[in-house]
Design an enzyme around this catalytic site. Structure first.
Site, PDB file in Angstrom:
ATOM      1  N   HIS A 104       0.110   8.437   7.262  1.00 13.15           N
ATOM      2  CA  HIS A 104       1.275   7.891   7.956  1.00 13.15           C
ATOM      3  C   HIS A 104       2.224   8.985   8.432  1.00 13.15           C
ATOM      4  O   HIS A 104       3.142   8.725   9.208  1.00 13.15           O
ATOM      5  CB  HIS A 104       2.074   6.962   7.013  1.00 13.15           C
ATOM      6  CG  HIS A 104       1.352   5.704   6.651  1.00 13.15           C
ATOM      7  ND1 HIS A 104       1.018   5.403   5.358  1.00 13.15           N
ATOM      8  CD2 HIS A 104       0.903   4.676   7.417  1.00 13.15           C
ATOM      9  CE1 HIS A 104       0.388   4.230   5.335  1.00 13.15           C
ATOM     10  NE2 HIS A 104       0.312   3.779   6.569  1.00 13.15           N
ATOM     11  N   LYS A 107       0.863  -1.182   0.000  1.00 17.52           N
ATOM     12  CA  LYS A 107       0.000   0.000   0.000  1.00 17.52           C
ATOM     13  C   LYS A 107       0.899   1.231   0.000  1.00 17.52           C
ATOM     14  O   LYS A 107       1.876   1.283   0.742  1.00 17.52           O
ATOM     15  CB  LYS A 107      -0.909   0.011   1.232  1.00 17.52           C
ATOM     16  CG  LYS A 107      -1.922  -1.122   1.249  1.00 17.52           C
ATOM     17  CD  LYS A 107      -2.839  -1.008   2.446  1.00 17.52           C
ATOM     18  CE  LYS A 107      -3.826  -2.164   2.502  1.00 17.52           C
ATOM     19  NZ  LYS A 107      -4.704  -2.085   3.685  1.00 17.52           N
ATOM     20  N   HIS A 149       0.705   6.915   2.435  1.00 20.80           N
ATOM     21  CA  HIS A 149      -0.217   8.042   2.290  1.00 20.80           C
ATOM     22  C   HIS A 149      -0.018   9.042   3.418  1.00 20.80           C
ATOM     23  O   HIS A 149       0.724   8.812   4.379  1.00 20.80           O
ATOM     24  CB  HIS A 149      -1.678   7.560   2.210  1.00 20.80           C
ATOM     25  CG  HIS A 149      -2.185   6.867   3.432  1.00 20.80           C
ATOM     26  ND1 HIS A 149      -2.526   7.532   4.586  1.00 20.80           N
ATOM     27  CD2 HIS A 149      -2.411   5.553   3.680  1.00 20.80           C
ATOM     28  CE1 HIS A 149      -2.948   6.671   5.488  1.00 20.80           C
ATOM     29  NE2 HIS A 149      -2.889   5.469   4.972  1.00 20.80           N
TER      30      HIS A 149
END
Length: 632
Positions: free
Chosen positions: A150, A144, A147
């Site tokens: 985080h 993932k 983004h």
């Protein structure tokens, strides 16, 4: 106190905290006037406010005499000395003003003292020497993209790590990847359906994310329509194979993990963030998991949890999952037993109002919390830490509280060494379509905005060696400082326009303050050059109140660094306000503390003051994981 010799007091460290010299001098006076031990007296000296250097709240000593009488004893005993100029009673306080010449000498000479002569640079100390702290932060999930959500964990964890290191601790910076569990099973199933080796080669992380979104949509539709949950079943089967050591399954998992870490490393490098360990759920050893389960059973902590209990909050958690407010851990826990297959094992924490978390699914596979429990025992065995900090968002507060409570119930010797540094969400980091906005996009946008502003000043722009790097650093500082300014425990709204402004307390302003300090030395050279020995500088010439204000705030820098590693003080971790305040004070001094064209000794003294401010501001920025620029 006629001489400059001070007694040794436990907790005082004048070599690394120059202002401690004045606190010790005050403690000596209080000790004699009020018949207190030096340690007690020293603990009662605080920084003052509104132009006062130090303040003592007399009632805190709990003495029998009346407060006005005690204040009179102190003020009548006082005589000016090498450290203190004035003592003023203002019930219930006594205020102290330090001798300016001594202040300048102690602070400015210490700033420029070589680390080799004192062991550590100005702002650092040895308070944590011999102690070890593990700080777990960032912790994205494999396959993932990194983004914006985080970002807060990454910033807070990095600054905490820097602060503990500055205080002499041995710091283990740990990135605990979400690299295990049923979510990988879903990804493997999805890659078989939608994967493309060509797309994987072009942009592995984005392709895997697209695959993950699609396969999750498949699983959700099957559940909503009441169809056989084939996707879910296949994902569980893949995870069972992982846990049983199936090599072909693990080979695919390793490939996806390595691709993810490679991409994350690029982002971290850009953010000026580093890790000592890339850990992960997958690296929690099976023998530790078995030992932890056995310990739960031996302590009579295990109980059954039926599908009915698991289903009670499934709908609420499903909504949260769809909004992206639960990370993989909670997704997995929420699905521990939603469809009634067998009985799961749990720990009943209801008497502490912490619910009944599942630790093992009905099929025997592990749950995230169980890997947390086993993992912390494994880490203690490896690192023998004195403190372990988990930088995890407030959405996981219940999970962390459950985890800590179970560790405590197991009588772990390190149970009281675990800390949770929580933080709120970042709102406004999604596109208009509601999609998650990835960090690279945000950083690129900030860089472009800064580059456009820099190009408006053609003359200065020509002097910048690497405009692209400079714009990127300013943009990144803007993003980080906006995040840092938000109160840690609260959510905040991301504001791109405010973020890239040079006005007010922004990252661009902080960089500009440092750049302007750097420019002074260049502008006055070679006419004005400070001597290598600070003792040759005539500090008496720095007579302006603004110069004193700057030196005093520079002297507080070691205390600011020390404060944030103490328990219960993490609220202010990564907050740039003390350093923005320094920048504002310096900015207000340009018109009065002029260097160019002044008498030589006066110019030297003022240049030395600005160089000291530059060094402290640069050090503070590096603590905040920022890269101070010299031109922009």
């Amino acid at each position: 106190m006629s001489s400059s010799v001070l007694p040794l007091i436990e907790g005082a460290d004048p070599a690394n905290f120059p202002l401690d010299s004045f606190k010790v001098a005050i403690a000596v006076l209080l000790s004699k006037a009020l018949d207190l031990s030096l340690d007690t007296a020293f603990s009662g000296v605080d920084f003052g406010r509104k132009g006062v250097d130090f303040t003592v709240a007399v009632p805190r000593f709990r003495l029998k005499s009346k407060i006005p009488e005690l204040i009179e004893k102190v003020t009548s005993t006082f005589t000016p000395n090498h450290y203190l100029e004035q003592c003023v009673g203002e019930s219930p306080f006594v205020h102290f003003y330090v001798r300016t010449t001594t202040l300048f000498k102690l602070v400015l000479e210490r700033i420029h003292q070589s680390p080799a002569s004192n062991g550590v640079p100005f702002g650092s100390n040895w308070q944590g020497a011999g102690k070890k702290v593990v700080i777990e932060f960032s912790s994205p999930n494999i396959a993932k993209p990194f983004h914006a959500g985080h970002l807060r964990s990454t910033i807070i964890g990095t600054v905490l790590s820097n602060l503990f290191e500055a205080n002499g601790w041995d710091v283990i910076r740990m990135n605990y990847l979400g690299d295990w569990g049923k979510q990988f099973g879903l990804l493997a199933v999805g890659f078989k359906r939608y994967g493309s080796e060509e797309s994987l080669a072009n942009n592995a992380i984005m392709h895997l994310f697209d695959v993950y979104v699609k396969v999750n949509r498949d699983a959700a539709l099957e559940k909503e329509r009441g169809e056989p949950e084939i996707t879910d079943q296949k994902a569980r089967e893949v995870f069972r194979k992982m846990e049983s050591g199936d090599e072909s399954t693990l080979s695919l998992w390793r490939r996806f993990r390595e691709l993810s870490i490679h991409k994350y490393a690029e982002v971290y490098n850009r953010l000026n963030v580093r890790f000592d360990v890339y850990a992960g759920e997958s690296l929690v050893r099976s023998d530790h998991i078995k030992a932890a389960m056995a310990a739960l059973e031996a302590n009579n902590l295990l109980t059954d949890k039926t599908s009915k209990e698991s289903n009670n909050n499934w709908k609420e958690k499903k909504v949260a999952m769809s909004l992206g407010t639960l990370r993989t851990a909670e997704e997995e826990d929420a699905e521990a037993n939603p469809s009634g297959r067998g009985v799961a094992k749990a720990v009943d924490l209801n008497q502490w109002k912490l619910g009944k978390p599942v630790v093992q699914k009905p099929d025997g596979t592990t749950i995230y919390i169980m890997r947390d429990i086993a993992g912390v025992f494994q880490r203690y065995e490896q690192y023998k830490f004195d403190k372990h900090i988990y930088v995890v968002g407030d959405q996981q507060e219940l999970h962390v509280a459950q985890f800590f409570k179970i560790v405590s119930l197991l009588n772990a010797p390190f149970a009281d060494r675990l800390e949770h540094v929580s933080f709120g969400r970042v709102n406004g980091m999604s596109t208009r379509k509601g999609d998650v906005k990835f960090l690279d996009e945000i950083l690129d946008t900030a860089k472009e905005a800064m580059l456009a502003q820099m190009q408006q000043k053609e003359e200065k722009f020509k002097d910048i060696e690497d405009p692209d790097y400079t714009a990127d650093q300013i943009g990144m500082t803007c993003v980080k400082v906006q995040d840092m300014q938000a109160k840690r425990v609260h959510s905040y709204n991301f504001d791109p326009q405010r973020m890239t402004s040079f006005e007010g307390d922004t990252g661009a302003y902080l960089q500009y303050a440092h750049v302007r300090l750097c420019s002074i030395e260049r502008k006055v050279a070679p006419t004005v050059v400070v001597p290598s020995d600070p003792s040759q500088i005539n500090f008496d010439l720095l007579a302006e109140p603004k110069a004193r204000e700057i030196v005093f705030i520079l002297g507080t820098y070691p205390d600011v660094v020390s404060l944030h590693t103490r328990r219960h003080s993490h609220e202010y971790v990564a907050h740039p306000s003390p350093f923005l305040r320094l920048s504002h004070i310096i900015s207000s001094a340009w018109e009065t503390l002029i260097v160019m064209g002044q008498e030589h000794e006066l110019a030297q003294a003022r240049l030395f003051l600005y160089m000291s401010a530059r060094d402290v501001l640069g050090s503070a920025m590096r603590l905040l994981s920022l890269s101070p620029l010299t031109r922009m």
